[in-house]
Design a protein around this motif. Sequence first.
Motif, PDB file in Angstrom:
ATOM      1  N   THR A 110     -13.845  22.574 -44.185  1.00 36.79           N
ATOM      2  CA  THR A 110     -13.026  22.000 -45.259  1.00 36.79           C
ATOM      3  C   THR A 110     -12.098  20.928 -44.686  1.00 36.79           C
ATOM      4  OG1 THR A 110     -13.040  24.111 -46.441  1.00 36.79           O
ATOM      5  CG2 THR A 110     -11.380  22.490 -47.101  1.00 36.79           C
ATOM      6  N   PRO A 111     -12.131  19.706 -45.250  1.00 35.31           N
ATOM      7  CA  PRO A 111     -11.253  18.653 -44.734  1.00 35.31           C
ATOM      8  C   PRO A 111      -9.810  18.851 -45.200  1.00 35.31           C
ATOM      9  CG  PRO A 111     -12.548  17.819 -46.563  1.00 35.31           C
ATOM     10  CD  PRO A 111     -13.032  19.220 -46.305  1.00 35.31           C
ATOM     11  N   VAL A 112      -8.885  18.750 -44.244  1.00 33.90           N
ATOM     12  CA  VAL A 112      -7.461  18.888 -44.545  1.00 33.90           C
ATOM     13  C   VAL A 112      -6.729  17.672 -43.996  1.00 33.90           C
ATOM     14  CG1 VAL A 112      -5.376  20.294 -44.288  1.00 33.90           C
ATOM     15  CG2 VAL A 112      -7.623  21.405 -44.410  1.00 33.90           C
ATOM     16  N   VAL A 113      -5.896  17.070 -44.825  1.00 31.51           N
ATOM     17  CA  VAL A 113      -5.039  15.966 -44.394  1.00 31.51           C
ATOM     18  C   VAL A 113      -3.595  16.433 -44.542  1.00 31.51           C
ATOM     19  CG1 VAL A 113      -4.240  13.626 -44.912  1.00 31.51           C
ATOM     20  CG2 VAL A 113      -6.679  14.166 -44.999  1.00 31.51           C
ATOM     21  N   ARG A 114      -2.838  16.278 -43.470  1.00 31.53           N
ATOM     22  CA  ARG A 114      -1.426  16.678 -43.482  1.00 31.53           C
ATOM     23  C   ARG A 114      -0.560  15.463 -43.807  1.00 31.53           C
ATOM     24  NH1 ARG A 114       1.554  19.629 -38.320  1.00 31.53           N
ATOM     25  NH2 ARG A 114       3.701  19.569 -39.099  1.00 31.53           N
ATOM     26  N   VAL A 115       0.345  15.654 -44.747  1.00 35.55           N
ATOM     27  CA  VAL A 115       1.170  14.545 -45.233  1.00 35.55           C
ATOM     28  C   VAL A 115       2.642  14.944 -45.176  1.00 35.55           C
ATOM     29  CG1 VAL A 115       1.798  13.195 -47.282  1.00 35.55           C
ATOM     30  CG2 VAL A 115      -0.615  13.580 -46.730  1.00 35.55           C
ATOM     31  N   MET A 116       3.465  14.043 -44.673  1.00 36.10           N
ATOM     32  CA  MET A 116       4.916  14.209 -44.748  1.00 36.10           C
ATOM     33  C   MET A 116       5.492  12.979 -45.430  1.00 36.10           C
ATOM     34  SD  MET A 116       7.894  15.480 -44.454  1.00 36.10           S
ATOM     35  CE  MET A 116       7.333  17.064 -43.837  1.00 36.10           C
ATOM     36  N   GLN A 125      10.088   4.015 -52.636  1.00 33.35           N
ATOM     37  CA  GLN A 125      10.477   3.531 -51.312  1.00 33.35           C
ATOM     38  C   GLN A 125      10.300   4.624 -50.261  1.00 33.35           C
ATOM     39  OE1 GLN A 125      11.277   0.430 -50.418  1.00 33.35           O
ATOM     40  NE2 GLN A 125      11.022  -0.307 -52.518  1.00 33.35           N
ATOM     41  N   ALA A 126       9.309   5.487 -50.465  1.00 36.05           N
ATOM     42  CA  ALA A 126       9.070   6.577 -49.518  1.00 36.05           C
ATOM     43  C   ALA A 126       8.497   6.059 -48.210  1.00 36.05           C
ATOM     44  CB  ALA A 126       8.110   7.593 -50.128  1.00 36.05           C
ATOM     45  N   MET A 127       8.666   6.863 -47.178  1.00 38.63           N
ATOM     46  CA  MET A 127       7.920   6.689 -45.932  1.00 38.63           C
ATOM     47  C   MET A 127       7.036   7.915 -45.788  1.00 38.63           C
ATOM     48  SD  MET A 127       7.452   4.620 -43.369  1.00 38.63           S
ATOM     49  CE  MET A 127       5.691   4.998 -43.303  1.00 38.63           C
ATOM     50  N   THR A 128       5.730   7.704 -45.800  1.00 34.45           N
ATOM     51  CA  THR A 128       4.765   8.800 -45.782  1.00 34.45           C
ATOM     52  C   THR A 128       3.887   8.704 -44.549  1.00 34.45           C
ATOM     53  OG1 THR A 128       4.701   8.839 -48.203  1.00 34.45           O
ATOM     54  CG2 THR A 128       2.893   9.926 -47.053  1.00 34.45           C
ATOM     55  N   ALA A 129       3.870   9.765 -43.771  1.00 33.65           N
ATOM     56  CA  ALA A 129       3.025   9.838 -42.577  1.00 33.65           C
ATOM     57  C   ALA A 129       1.827  10.728 -42.875  1.00 33.65           C
ATOM     58  CB  ALA A 129       3.806  10.381 -41.390  1.00 33.65           C
ATOM     59  N   ILE A 130       0.645  10.267 -42.484  1.00 31.56           N
ATOM     60  CA  ILE A 130      -0.617  10.927 -42.821  1.00 31.56           C
ATOM     61  C   ILE A 130      -1.378  11.239 -41.535  1.00 31.56           C
ATOM     62  CG2 ILE A 130      -2.846  10.590 -43.984  1.00 31.56           C
ATOM     63  CD1 ILE A 130      -1.358   8.720 -45.930  1.00 31.56           C
ATOM     64  N   SER A 131      -1.860  12.478 -41.433  1.00 30.87           N
ATOM     65  CA  SER A 131      -2.605  12.905 -40.244  1.00 30.87           C
ATOM     66  C   SER A 131      -3.881  13.627 -40.649  1.00 30.87           C
ATOM     67  CB  SER A 131      -1.764  13.840 -39.374  1.00 30.87           C
ATOM     68  OG  SER A 131      -0.578  13.217 -38.957  1.00 30.87           O
ATOM     69  N   SER A 153       5.681   3.183 -48.363  1.00 32.39           N
ATOM     70  CA  SER A 153       4.870   2.797 -47.216  1.00 32.39           C
ATOM     71  C   SER A 153       4.170   4.021 -46.638  1.00 32.39           C
ATOM     72  CB  SER A 153       5.746   2.160 -46.127  1.00 32.39           C
ATOM     73  OG  SER A 153       6.357   0.983 -46.601  1.00 32.39           O
ATOM     74  N   THR A 154       2.998   3.794 -46.039  1.00 33.45           N
ATOM     75  CA  THR A 154       2.275   4.872 -45.364  1.00 33.45           C
ATOM     76  C   THR A 154       1.972   4.465 -43.930  1.00 33.45           C
ATOM     77  OG1 THR A 154       0.088   4.076 -46.022  1.00 33.45           O
ATOM     78  CG2 THR A 154       1.196   5.605 -47.531  1.00 33.45           C
ATOM     79  N   ILE A 155       1.830   5.475 -43.091  1.00 34.94           N
ATOM     80  CA  ILE A 155       1.465   5.235 -41.702  1.00 34.94           C
ATOM     81  C   ILE A 155       0.595   6.403 -41.254  1.00 34.94           C
ATOM     82  CG2 ILE A 155       3.545   6.386 -40.806  1.00 34.94           C
ATOM     83  CD1 ILE A 155       3.555   4.324 -38.528  1.00 34.94           C
ATOM     84  N   ARG A 156      -0.437   6.104 -40.464  1.00 37.94           N
ATOM     85  CA  ARG A 156      -1.267   7.161 -39.893  1.00 37.94           C
ATOM     86  C   ARG A 156      -0.720   7.518 -38.510  1.00 37.94           C
ATOM     87  NH1 ARG A 156      -7.644   5.648 -41.192  1.00 37.94           N
ATOM     88  NH2 ARG A 156      -7.363   5.093 -43.413  1.00 37.94           N
ATOM     89  N   VAL A 157      -0.563   8.816 -38.265  1.00 34.79           N
ATOM     90  CA  VAL A 157      -0.088   9.284 -36.961  1.00 34.79           C
ATOM     91  C   VAL A 157      -0.937  10.466 -36.521  1.00 34.79           C
ATOM     92  CG1 VAL A 157       2.292   8.534 -37.399  1.00 34.79           C
ATOM     93  CG2 VAL A 157       1.613  10.889 -37.932  1.00 34.79           C
ATOM     94  N   PRO A 158      -1.060  10.702 -35.215  1.00 36.69           N
ATOM     95  CA  PRO A 158      -1.725  11.933 -34.763  1.00 36.69           C
ATOM     96  C   PRO A 158      -0.928  13.148 -35.243  1.00 36.69           C
ATOM     97  CG  PRO A 158      -1.372  10.398 -32.936  1.00 36.69           C
ATOM     98  CD  PRO A 158      -0.595   9.872 -34.092  1.00 36.69           C
ATOM     99  N   GLU A 159      -1.629  14.225 -35.527  1.00 36.10           N
ATOM    100  CA  GLU A 159      -0.924  15.388 -36.042  1.00 36.10           C
ATOM    101  C   GLU A 159       0.110  15.925 -35.057  1.00 36.10           C
ATOM    102  OE1 GLU A 159      -1.617  19.662 -38.286  1.00 36.10           O
ATOM    103  OE2 GLU A 159      -3.326  18.684 -37.321  1.00 36.10           O
TER     104      GLU A 159
END
Length: 267
Positions: A110-116, A125-131, A153-159
Motif C-alpha cells: 500500500t502506498p503511503v505519503v507522509r505530509v506535514m 500560505q501553508a508550507m507543506t513537506a511531502i515524503s 508551497s510544497t517541498i519534497r523531503v526524505p522522510e
Amino acid sequence: MHTVAVIGAGKIGELVLSGLLRAGWPAEKLLATARRPERGAELQERYGVRLVDNATAVAEAGVLAIAVKPQDADALLAEIGAKIPADKLIISLCAGLPTSFFAARLPEGTPVVRVMTNTPALVDQAMTAISAGPHATGEHLAIAEEMFKPLGSTIRVPETQQDAVTALSGSGPAYFYLLVEAMIDAGILLGLPRQVAHELIVQTAIGSAVMLRDSGEHPVKLREAVTSPAGTTISAIRELENHGVRAALLSALEAARDRAREIAAQA
C-alpha cells in the motif's frame, strides 16, 4: 480528479477540505468522516461535502487522507486497515508517525505519503513537506502535491527529515505568534496603544517575510541593512543576544523534534 476522503476531519482535516474547495475541487469529490455527529454536521453545512462512515470512505475514495490524532491512528487502522485495497493511496497527516507505522497495519504494497503542513493553509500560505513511503512512487507524490499546492508551497523531503520539518514549519507559526505577541506588549510598554502596536508589528512581519522570500538575500544581509553603527537596532540586538534568544530558539526546535520522535515511539 480523484475522490478524496478526509478521515478524522478535525482542525488539520478541515484545512485540507477548505483548501481543496477553494482550489476548485468539486464538493462531490470530497468525503469526510468525523467522530462526533455534531462535528460532521458542521462540516457538511459549512462546506457541502458528504459525511460518511470510515467503511464508505474506504470503498468510495481513491485517496484517503488520514488526519486523526496520532494516538488514535492505531485504533483507526485496526478498524479499516484490512479493508483498504493495496493500490489505494494513503496520505498521512498524523504528526510524528512514520510511514512504517502504516505499512505494518496495511496490506503489503500500500502506498503511503507522509505530509506535514501548517495552519497558514487557512490563508493559502501553508508550507507543506511531502515524503514518500516505501511503496509510494513519483505519481503518488504528484497527487499529494496537486492536493496541497493550492494551500501554499510544497517541498519534497526524505522522510528522515520529517521530524525536523515538524519542529521547524509544522510548529513554526506558534513561534512567530509568540514573538509578535511579545513585541506588541513591548510596544504597549513603550507607550503605544495596543491596536497601533498590533498594526505596526503585523505589517512589519509581513513586509519582512516578503523581503526574505522575494529578495533572495540571506537573512544576515537583510538584518545588517537595518543595523546602523551605534544605532537603535544594534542596541536591541545586543540585548537579544545577552538574553540568549538565539540559543533558546535552537533548544526549542530540538525539543519539538524530540517530542515528534517520542510520539512515534509511543504509537
